[in-house]
Design an enzyme around this catalytic site. Structure first.
Site, mmCIF file in Angstrom:
data_model
loop_
_atom_site.group_PDB
_atom_site.id
_atom_site.type_symbol
_atom_site.label_atom_id
_atom_site.label_comp_id
_atom_site.label_asym_id
_atom_site.label_seq_id
_atom_site.Cartn_x
_atom_site.Cartn_y
_atom_site.Cartn_z
ATOM 1 N N THR A 1 0.942 -1.449 0.162
ATOM 2 C CA THR A 1 -0.096 0.412 -0.528
ATOM 3 C C THR A 1 0.490 0.887 -0.281
ATOM 4 O OG1 THR A 1 -0.293 -0.294 2.093
ATOM 5 C CG2 THR A 1 -2.421 -1.401 0.749
ATOM 6 N N THR A 2 2.197 1.044 0.491
ATOM 7 C CA THR A 2 3.055 1.933 0.267
ATOM 8 C C THR A 2 3.322 2.964 -1.022
ATOM 9 O OG1 THR A 2 3.905 2.003 2.214
ATOM 10 C CG2 THR A 2 4.780 3.012 1.351
ATOM 11 N N TYR B 1 -12.938 -2.909 4.225
ATOM 12 C CA TYR B 1 -14.197 -1.831 4.374
ATOM 13 C C TYR B 1 -15.493 -2.781 4.334
ATOM 14 C CZ TYR B 1 -17.317 0.291 1.703
ATOM 15 O OH TYR B 1 -18.887 1.442 1.652
ATOM 16 N N TYR C 1 -1.442 -9.885 7.303
ATOM 17 C CA TYR C 1 -1.134 -8.017 6.943
ATOM 18 C C TYR C 1 -1.895 -7.705 7.584
ATOM 19 C CZ TYR C 1 0.439 -3.800 5.948
ATOM 20 O OH TYR C 1 1.128 -2.512 6.539
ATOM 21 N N ARG D 1 -6.250 0.379 8.766
ATOM 22 C CA ARG D 1 -6.861 0.534 7.062
ATOM 23 C C ARG D 1 -7.421 -0.225 7.166
ATOM 24 N NH1 ARG D 1 -2.774 3.552 3.017
ATOM 25 N NH2 ARG D 1 -1.229 4.029 4.017
ATOM 26 N N LYS E 1 3.299 -10.560 9.333
ATOM 27 C CA LYS E 1 3.273 -8.592 8.956
ATOM 28 C C LYS E 1 2.047 -8.092 9.856
ATOM 29 C CE LYS E 1 4.207 -4.022 7.249
ATOM 30 N NZ LYS E 1 3.939 -3.707 5.777
ATOM 31 N N ILE F 1 9.055 -4.941 8.033
ATOM 32 C CA ILE F 1 8.801 -4.211 6.402
ATOM 33 C C ILE F 1 8.186 -3.229 7.045
ATOM 34 C CG2 ILE F 1 7.583 -4.426 4.730
ATOM 35 C CD1 ILE F 1 6.172 -7.747 4.912
#
Length: 291
Positions: A46-47, A109, A135, A140, A164, A206
């Site tokens: 996402t980065t 979401y 993850y 988020r 992660k 990470i």
């Protein structure tokens, strides 16, 4: 999956003023982080502003990263979504021969139950030709993946090999570390908490910050993994204000401001992400001038 120990870096996606991908800058960044000592790179996290990338761009980015990394370090590929069927399709069709593993974010979401999260990961793990890294990033996704769900997946699904953890919940992290399978890798997803989590027994990080602090961040993680905590603390203390500035408004706005200050990328984004404010950009410049 010992290759997932140490420092992984979640690469940004550099853009030009016209919002096209800046391939030259990406190649420069890949070389910069590898020369700085990171142990592996993560493409399409996402980065890297992946929600704004087309399917074709994601495929091109993955292939470009494989080519430019040239097997100097492992490459982990981010493939995640709230649509389980879509993740399965991408896992079955993407050219993943050169990938070390898949980093797959928990469904966002839709805020599924813990059973829904479990079934999502079990389904994609069965379809994946590569090992899966869980993850958990509830800030988020809107839903925390509990320690019980993580441990259930770690013990029951053979192709899920690592996690992660970016919940920021230290007790949850310690529960996972206490009860996980011996060979299950757990890495931090919180740069500012990484040292504390390494001390609790995590296997690495990470990192977003390692895009800029490649040398010092990698050295900090190596020192901690070697139980040299005085050296690790000194490096962490040096970077600590940088972590605060980097995440004070938005990721990746913060890290791109750092990288632009060094001339590694230009400070461009795709909406809805916008550049760091002038005030933050000035603070970053002041901090780096003394770093």
């Amino acid at each position: 999956m010992e290759q997932l120990r140490g420092t992984g870096v979640a690469l940004v996606t550099p853009f030009k003023a016209d919002e096209s991908i800046d391939w030259n800058a990406l190649e420069k960044l890949i070389n910069y982080v590898i020369d700085g000592g990171v142990d592996y790179v993560v493409s399409l996290g996402t980065t890297g502003e992946t929600p704004t990338l087309s399917s074709e761009e994601k495929l091109d980015l993955m292939k470009f990263t494989f080519e430019k990394v040239a097997k100097r370090v492992p490459v982990v590929v981010g493939i995640g979504d709230y649509n389980t069927r879509d993740v399965v399709k991408r896992l079955e069709t993407c050219p993943l021969d050169e990938a070390a593993a898949i980093l797959s974010v928990a469904p966002y979401y839709s805020k599924p139950t813990q059973e829904g999260i479990y079934q999502h990961y079990k389904t994609i793990a069965a379809a994946s030709p590569k090992p899966i890294i869980l993850y958990n990033v509830p800030g988020r996704t809107g839903r925390n993946m509990t320690a019980d769900t993580t441990l259930r997946l770690a013990h029951e699904v053979e192709n899920i090999v690592a996690m992660k953890e970016a919940s920021g919940e230290m007790v949850q992290c310690m529960q996972i570390l206490r009860d996980k399978p011996k060979d299950f890798i757990v890495v931090s997803g919180d740069d500012a908490l990484a040292l504390a989590q390494l001390a609790c027994g995590m296997d690495g990080v990470i990192s977003v910050a390692a895009n800029y602090f490649a040398t010092d961040f990698s050295a900090m993680v190596k020192a901690a993994l070697n139980n040299d905590y005085p050296a690790a603390r000194a490096l962490n203390n040096k970077m600590l204000k940088g972590f605060d500035l980097m995440f004070s408004e938005n990721n990746p706005a913060g890290i791109k401001a750092f990288l632009a200050n060094r001339g590694l990328v230009e400070n461009y984004f795709r909406l809805p992400v916008v550049p760091a404010t002038d005030g933050l950009y000035q603070q970053i410049g002041d901090y780096l001038s003394k770093y």
